[in-house]
Design an enzyme around this catalytic site. Structure first.
Site, PDB file in Angstrom:
ATOM      1  N   LYS A 110       0.845  -1.208   0.000  1.00 30.51           N
ATOM      2  CA  LYS A 110       0.000   0.000   0.000  1.00 30.51           C
ATOM      3  C   LYS A 110       0.885   1.265   0.000  1.00 30.51           C
ATOM      4  CE  LYS A 110      -3.226  -2.946  -0.044  1.00 30.51           C
ATOM      5  NZ  LYS A 110      -4.114  -3.440   0.966  1.00 30.51           N
TER       6      LYS A 110
HETATM    7  C1  LIG Z   1      -5.036  -4.654   1.293  1.00 30.06           C
HETATM    8  C2  LIG Z   1      -6.515  -4.535   1.309  1.00 30.06           C
HETATM    9  C3  LIG Z   1      -7.284  -4.894   2.430  1.00 30.06           C
HETATM   10  C4  LIG Z   1      -6.727  -5.613   3.616  1.00 30.06           C
HETATM   11  O1  LIG Z   1      -5.656  -5.001   4.220  1.00 30.06           O
HETATM   12  P1  LIG Z   1      -4.605  -5.876   5.069  1.00 30.06           P
HETATM   13  O2  LIG Z   1      -3.814  -4.820   5.789  1.00 30.06           O
HETATM   14  O3  LIG Z   1      -3.765  -6.641   4.079  1.00 30.06           O
HETATM   15  O4  LIG Z   1      -5.349  -6.757   5.971  1.00 30.06           O
HETATM   16  C5  LIG Z   1      -8.641  -4.641   2.393  1.00 30.06           C
HETATM   17  N1  LIG Z   1      -9.231  -4.098   1.320  1.00 30.06           N
HETATM   18  C6  LIG Z   1      -8.533  -3.773   0.214  1.00 30.06           C
HETATM   19  C7  LIG Z   1      -9.257  -3.162  -0.951  1.00 30.06           C
HETATM   20  C8  LIG Z   1      -7.156  -3.998   0.162  1.00 30.06           C
HETATM   21  O5  LIG Z   1      -6.473  -3.697  -0.948  1.00 30.06           O
END
Ligand SMILES: *Cc1c(COP(=O)(O)O)cnc(C)c1O
Length: 381
Positions: free
Chosen positions: A183
């Protein structure tokens, strides 16, 4: 090797984590509150809870809403499974509405068409960083008495069409971020819930830490300094101070990350616009996306190559690509649990046939970027 996404850890990030390692608290120290306050300041939301992951953040907020069993929640099939899973954890049936063919975000008219008397929740995802049409979606939610959770795992740093930051919760009950390394900013693993609702905030605070409180104002009796109560069945979803220090340090560079990502996207769009077999992403009027992903749609038939062949050929050039996303209802668990929904979201299914995410990250150099663009341009030859 150029991956599709990658973190950037600076000397300041490392120093921030090292300082925690030499301090008295590895967890439950001061860094968690510092990161939470910084996220409130950045977004303008009143409350923030940082937690162990974006998934934990989604679960916590759905659980804290205490929606009746058998409720339905509407979300997009063009997302990571965690968005819909957070409903399933709480006995809420995920219902998928279709996406808009340009923004790839939830289509408000498709959402309206999926509302039933059992619908209680709407969870839009700001796909690839581009905010969903929140003015339209919040109007629908108001009309039907729905709660809204924005899944902004892709969209920290993005701005709505009124120029205000994603995470301010002006259009929703809560907004969720993820700080997984892929992210835009990372804490290793981690996530956050933003909200302006004090009741929701207090419930999530309790649920984040086993449902246990030591807050004198909340205890049913005062027995002594050891005394605490488990008042509800919660989880252990806390973030460590090492993670919070890293997240805080990364947040200082978010606007820098955004600027570089937007430059790379503009250069991609300019270089690839002329390819008749490729569609570049479009930013909707007035929005400012902190692009998490750079997704193109490719007419694979027109270049006589399957998507697998394209991915293999790019991999041979040292370029990693990815597909975001397989429609969630195609996954075996979803088929078994809720029935085969093939055909229910034709725009999302057609999009899935064509999409491909190309490398996009802060440290992607100009030279690497040119290499990727040239490799794409060569695909049709
Ligand atoms: C990455 C992601 C999540 C989950 O996040 P984590 O920190 O990996 O648990 C939820 N929704 C979307 C759209 C994502 O890209």
């Amino acid at each position: 090797m150029i991956p599709y996404g990658k973190q950037d850890i600076s000397a300041a990030d490392i120093a921030a984590v090292n300082a925690v390692l030499s301090s008295d608290f590895l967890t439950q120290g001061p860094k968690v509150a510092e990161f939470e306050q910084a996220l409130c300041a950045y977004t303008g939301a009143r409350y923030c809870l940082v937690v162990a992951s974006g998934t934990a953040a989604l679960h916590l907020v759905v659980a804290a809403m205490e929606l009746p069993e058998g409720s339905e929640g509407i979300t997009t099939p063009n997302t990571f499974a965690a968005t819909a899973n957070s409903m399933a954890y709480c006995g809420i049936k995920p219902v998928f509405a279709d996406i808009d063919p340009i923004s790839y975000n939830l289509s408000p008219s498709s959402v309206s068409a999926r509302i039933t008397p059992a619908t209680r929740l709407l969870s839009p995802v700001h796909f690839a960083g581009q905010p969903a049409d929140m003015p339209a979606l919040s109007l629908i939610a108001k009309k039907h008495g729905l709660k809204i959770i924005e899944d902004a795992a892709h969209a920290i740093g993005s701005r709505y069409s009124d120029g205000s930051p994603v995470g301010n919760c002006l259009f929703s009950d809560a907004t969720v971020f993820s700080f997984h390394p892929v992210k835009t900013i990372t804490s290793g693993e981690g996530g956050a819930v933003m909200t302006n609702d004090p009741v929701l905030y207090q419930r999530m605070l309790l649920l984040r830490s086993h449902g246990i409180t030591k807050d004198p104002a909340l205890l049913s009796q005062q027995s002594g300094p050891w005394y605490h109560e488990m008042q509800t069945l919660g989880w252990h979803y806390r973030m460590t101070d090492m993670q919070a220090a890293l997240g805080f340090s990364q947040l200082q560079r978010l606007d820098l990350f955004k600027a570089r990502r937007r430059t790379l996207v503009a250069q991609y769009n300019q270089a690839l616009a002329e390819l008749p077999w490729l569609k570049t992403p479009q930013e909707m009027e007035g929005l400012s996306s902190c692009f998490h992903l750079y997704v193109v749609e490719i007419d694979y038939a027109a270049i006589g190559k399957s998507r697998s062949q394209v991915m293999d050929s790019l991999m041979a050039d040292g370029i990693g690509t990815q597909v975001h996303y397989i429609p969630v209802y195609h996954h075996p668990w979803y088929r078994e649990q809720y029935g085969d929904k093939t055909g229910s979201c034709p725009v999302a299914e057609r999009y899935y046939q064509h999409c491909l995410s190309l490398p996009l990250y802060f440290t992607l150099s100009d030279e690497e970027h040119r290499h990727v663009i040239q490799a794409i341009q060569r695909l049709a030859r």
